[in-house]
Design a protein around this motif. Structure first.
Motif, PDB file in Angstrom:
ATOM      1  N   ALA A  24       0.813  -1.220   0.000  1.00 57.80           N
ATOM      2  CA  ALA A  24       0.000   0.000   0.000  1.00 57.80           C
ATOM      3  C   ALA A  24       0.844   1.266   0.000  1.00 57.80           C
ATOM      4  CB  ALA A  24      -0.934  -0.011   1.212  1.00 57.80           C
ATOM      5  N   GLU A  25       1.977   1.265   0.723  1.00 59.76           N
ATOM      6  CA  GLU A  25       2.770   2.490   0.848  1.00 59.76           C
ATOM      7  C   GLU A  25       3.464   2.879  -0.452  1.00 59.76           C
ATOM      8  OE1 GLU A  25       5.521  -0.918   2.093  1.00 59.76           O
ATOM      9  OE2 GLU A  25       3.413  -0.354   2.383  1.00 59.76           O
ATOM     10  N   LYS A  26       3.423   2.017  -1.450  1.00 58.11           N
ATOM     11  CA  LYS A  26       4.087   2.310  -2.725  1.00 58.11           C
ATOM     12  C   LYS A  26       3.201   3.110  -3.682  1.00 58.11           C
ATOM     13  CE  LYS A  26       7.682  -0.070  -1.430  1.00 58.11           C
ATOM     14  NZ  LYS A  26       8.954   0.598  -1.081  1.00 58.11           N
ATOM     15  N   ASN A  27       1.951   3.357  -3.306  1.00 58.60           N
ATOM     16  CA  ASN A  27       1.061   4.212  -4.100  1.00 58.60           C
ATOM     17  C   ASN A  27       0.810   3.642  -5.501  1.00 58.60           C
ATOM     18  OD1 ASN A  27      -0.579   6.480  -4.189  1.00 58.60           O
ATOM     19  ND2 ASN A  27       1.058   7.891  -4.795  1.00 58.60           N
ATOM     20  N   LEU A  28       0.651   2.339  -5.577  1.00 59.09           N
ATOM     21  CA  LEU A  28       0.560   1.670  -6.874  1.00 59.09           C
ATOM     22  C   LEU A  28      -0.781   1.881  -7.566  1.00 59.09           C
ATOM     23  CD1 LEU A  28       2.381  -1.628  -5.888  1.00 59.09           C
ATOM     24  CD2 LEU A  28       3.332   0.378  -7.033  1.00 59.09           C
ATOM     25  N   HIS A  29      -1.810   2.216  -6.814  1.00 62.19           N
ATOM     26  CA  HIS A  29      -3.098   2.491  -7.455  1.00 62.19           C
ATOM     27  C   HIS A  29      -3.006   3.744  -8.334  1.00 62.19           C
ATOM     28  CE1 HIS A  29      -5.276  -0.745  -5.591  1.00 62.19           C
ATOM     29  NE2 HIS A  29      -4.809  -0.393  -4.401  1.00 62.19           N
ATOM     30  N   LEU A  30      -2.121   4.672  -7.951  1.00 58.81           N
ATOM     31  CA  LEU A  30      -1.904   5.838  -8.813  1.00 58.81           C
ATOM     32  C   LEU A  30      -1.205   5.422 -10.102  1.00 58.81           C
ATOM     33  CD1 LEU A  30      -1.952   8.821  -9.484  1.00 58.81           C
ATOM     34  CD2 LEU A  30       0.126   9.114  -8.096  1.00 58.81           C
ATOM     35  N   VAL A  31      -0.294   4.474 -10.014  1.00 60.33           N
ATOM     36  CA  VAL A  31       0.354   3.954 -11.226  1.00 60.33           C
ATOM     37  C   VAL A  31      -0.695   3.399 -12.184  1.00 60.33           C
ATOM     38  CG1 VAL A  31       1.896   2.169 -12.138  1.00 60.33           C
ATOM     39  CG2 VAL A  31       2.548   3.466 -10.094  1.00 60.33           C
ATOM     40  N   ILE A  32      -1.643   2.653 -11.635  1.00 59.85           N
ATOM     41  CA  ILE A  32      -2.702   2.079 -12.477  1.00 59.85           C
ATOM     42  C   ILE A  32      -3.553   3.178 -13.103  1.00 59.85           C
ATOM     43  CG2 ILE A  32      -4.824   0.710 -12.433  1.00 59.85           C
ATOM     44  CD1 ILE A  32      -3.479  -1.075 -10.345  1.00 59.85           C
ATOM     45  N   ARG A  33      -3.930   4.162 -12.314  1.00 62.16           N
ATOM     46  CA  ARG A  33      -4.757   5.254 -12.857  1.00 62.16           C
ATOM     47  C   ARG A  33      -3.998   6.048 -13.915  1.00 62.16           C
ATOM     48  NH1 ARG A  33      -5.861   6.102  -7.440  1.00 62.16           N
ATOM     49  NH2 ARG A  33      -4.926   8.183  -7.438  1.00 62.16           N
ATOM     50  N   ALA A  34      -2.720   6.285 -13.668  1.00 61.76           N
ATOM     51  CA  ALA A  34      -1.912   7.019 -14.648  1.00 61.76           C
ATOM     52  C   ALA A  34      -1.797   6.228 -15.946  1.00 61.76           C
ATOM     53  CB  ALA A  34      -0.532   7.320 -14.072  1.00 61.76           C
ATOM     54  N   PHE A  35      -1.609   4.925 -15.813  1.00 65.44           N
ATOM     55  CA  PHE A  35      -1.521   4.104 -17.016  1.00 65.44           C
ATOM     56  C   PHE A  35      -2.853   4.087 -17.756  1.00 65.44           C
ATOM     57  CE2 PHE A  35      -2.257   0.091 -19.196  1.00 65.44           C
ATOM     58  CZ  PHE A  35      -1.266   0.172 -20.154  1.00 65.44           C
ATOM     59  N   GLN A  36      -3.944   3.988 -17.049  1.00 63.93           N
ATOM     60  CA  GLN A  36      -5.253   3.996 -17.699  1.00 63.93           C
ATOM     61  C   GLN A  36      -5.480   5.299 -18.449  1.00 63.93           C
ATOM     62  OE1 GLN A  36      -7.675   3.125 -14.264  1.00 63.93           O
ATOM     63  NE2 GLN A  36      -7.636   0.909 -14.631  1.00 63.93           N
ATOM     64  N   ALA A  37      -5.008   6.414 -17.873  1.00 64.50           N
ATOM     65  CA  ALA A  37      -5.123   7.705 -18.559  1.00 64.50           C
ATOM     66  C   ALA A  37      -4.275   7.712 -19.824  1.00 64.50           C
ATOM     67  CB  ALA A  37      -4.691   8.829 -17.620  1.00 64.50           C
ATOM     68  N   LEU A  38      -3.085   7.120 -19.747  1.00 64.63           N
ATOM     69  CA  LEU A  38      -2.225   7.020 -20.929  1.00 64.63           C
ATOM     70  C   LEU A  38      -2.876   6.148 -21.991  1.00 64.63           C
ATOM     71  CD1 LEU A  38       0.382   7.150 -22.605  1.00 64.63           C
ATOM     72  CD2 LEU A  38       1.321   5.353 -21.124  1.00 64.63           C
ATOM     73  N   LYS A  39      -3.411   5.008 -21.569  1.00 68.55           N
ATOM     74  CA  LYS A  39      -3.985   4.073 -22.541  1.00 68.55           C
ATOM     75  C   LYS A  39      -5.221   4.663 -23.217  1.00 68.55           C
ATOM     76  CE  LYS A  39      -4.952  -0.788 -23.277  1.00 68.55           C
ATOM     77  NZ  LYS A  39      -4.920  -2.146 -22.716  1.00 68.55           N
ATOM     78  N   ALA A  40      -5.947   5.520 -22.518  1.00 71.73           N
ATOM     79  CA  ALA A  40      -7.103   6.174 -23.131  1.00 71.73           C
ATOM     80  C   ALA A  40      -6.671   7.067 -24.287  1.00 71.73           C
ATOM     81  CB  ALA A  40      -7.847   6.997 -22.084  1.00 71.73           C
ATOM     82  N   LYS A  41      -5.459   7.629 -24.175  1.00 74.22           N
ATOM     83  CA  LYS A  41      -4.917   8.476 -25.240  1.00 74.22           C
ATOM     84  C   LYS A  41      -4.164   7.655 -26.287  1.00 74.22           C
ATOM     85  CE  LYS A  41      -5.832  12.625 -23.353  1.00 74.22           C
ATOM     86  NZ  LYS A  41      -6.553  13.734 -24.027  1.00 74.22           N
ATOM     87  N   GLN A  42      -3.536   6.577 -25.829  1.00 72.12           N
ATOM     88  CA  GLN A  42      -2.705   5.759 -26.698  1.00 72.12           C
ATOM     89  C   GLN A  42      -3.016   4.289 -26.425  1.00 72.12           C
ATOM     90  OE1 GLN A  42       1.229   7.193 -27.575  1.00 72.12           O
ATOM     91  NE2 GLN A  42       2.108   5.197 -27.084  1.00 72.12           N
TER      92      GLN A  42
END
Length: 226
Positions: A59-77
């Motif tokens: 949990a302390e690694k903030n990995l859910h933000l990694v997933i959200r950031a990737f999903q935002a990238l994939k929506a564009k690309q």
């Protein structure tokens, strides 16, 4: 982060301090370890943007933000892939939240080096790291970094030179940086080269030389006082 600690010690009255950074094996972690076969096993072609995160899955690694950031990238690309390397208590939850991601498990040595080098960008969303060896391993592998301007990442990474920094806790900024590096091939190429060049400053050869210089300086200073 070592530089920041050094400044704090100076403010507390310590004198004659020398900062010697931690190092990375730039021979093991290198862009030459890139593997088209490994990328193919992820379902990635040469044109696919592969984002990677090497971390303990906690949990302390903030990995859910990694997933959200990737999903935002994939929506564009849409031709993008996300790879997690590591293990930990959040594994099953992350698999549920990111069913299309590749979970490569715990990797070491040359195998780990190939995973780094076969990706295109490194996402480092943690705000709890003191140094974060994974950042310099990724940089040595030729990966531009998306991270927060916090702790060691804030000292090592320079936006648009070897990655892009978001302000601490600015999750929207982190997502925007991920999209930028994921889409802008020219920026990514510049930052990839800059990342490798910066990492070479942390090669063990360089770190050992700096340590020797400090010790020789101390010895010379003491001899002059005799």
């Amino acid at each position: 982060f070592p530089v920041t600690i050094g400044r704090e010690l100076v403010r507390e009255g310590f004198e004659k301090l020398h900062v010697v950074q931690r190092g990375v094996d730039t021979h093991v972690f290198s862009p030459v370890k890139r593997s088209n076969a490994l990328r193919a096993s992820w379902g990635a072609t040469k044109a696919t943007t592969v984002a990677i995160c090497v971390s303990r899955l906690a949990a302390e690694k903030n990995l859910h933000l990694v997933i959200r950031a990737f999903q935002a990238l994939k929506a564009k690309q849409p031709d993008s892939k996300l790879v997690f390397v590591g293990d930990g208590p959040l594994l099953e939850q992350l698999k549920a939240d990111a069913p299309d991601a590749i979970f490569a498990g715990f990797r070491t040595g040359e195998d780990l080096a190939a995973h780094y080098a076969s990706a295109d960008i490194f996402m480092f969303a943690s705000l709890t790291e003191t140094f974060g060896n994974v950042t310099i391993e990724a940089m040595a592998s030729g990966l531009p970094i998306v991270a927060f301007n916090h702790a060691a990442a804030g000292e090592i990474i320079e936006s648009r030179v070897n990655g892009i920094l978001a302000n601490a806790n600015d999750e929207a900024g982190f997502m925007e940086a991920s999209i930028k590096l994921g889409q802008d091939l020219d920026m990514r190429s510049i930052c990839a080269q800059g990342a490798r060049e910066k990492a070479l400053q942390f090669s063990w050869e360089s770190i050992v030389k700096k340590t020797e210089d400090v010790l020789y300086g101390v010895c010379a200073s003491n001899q002059s006082m005799v």
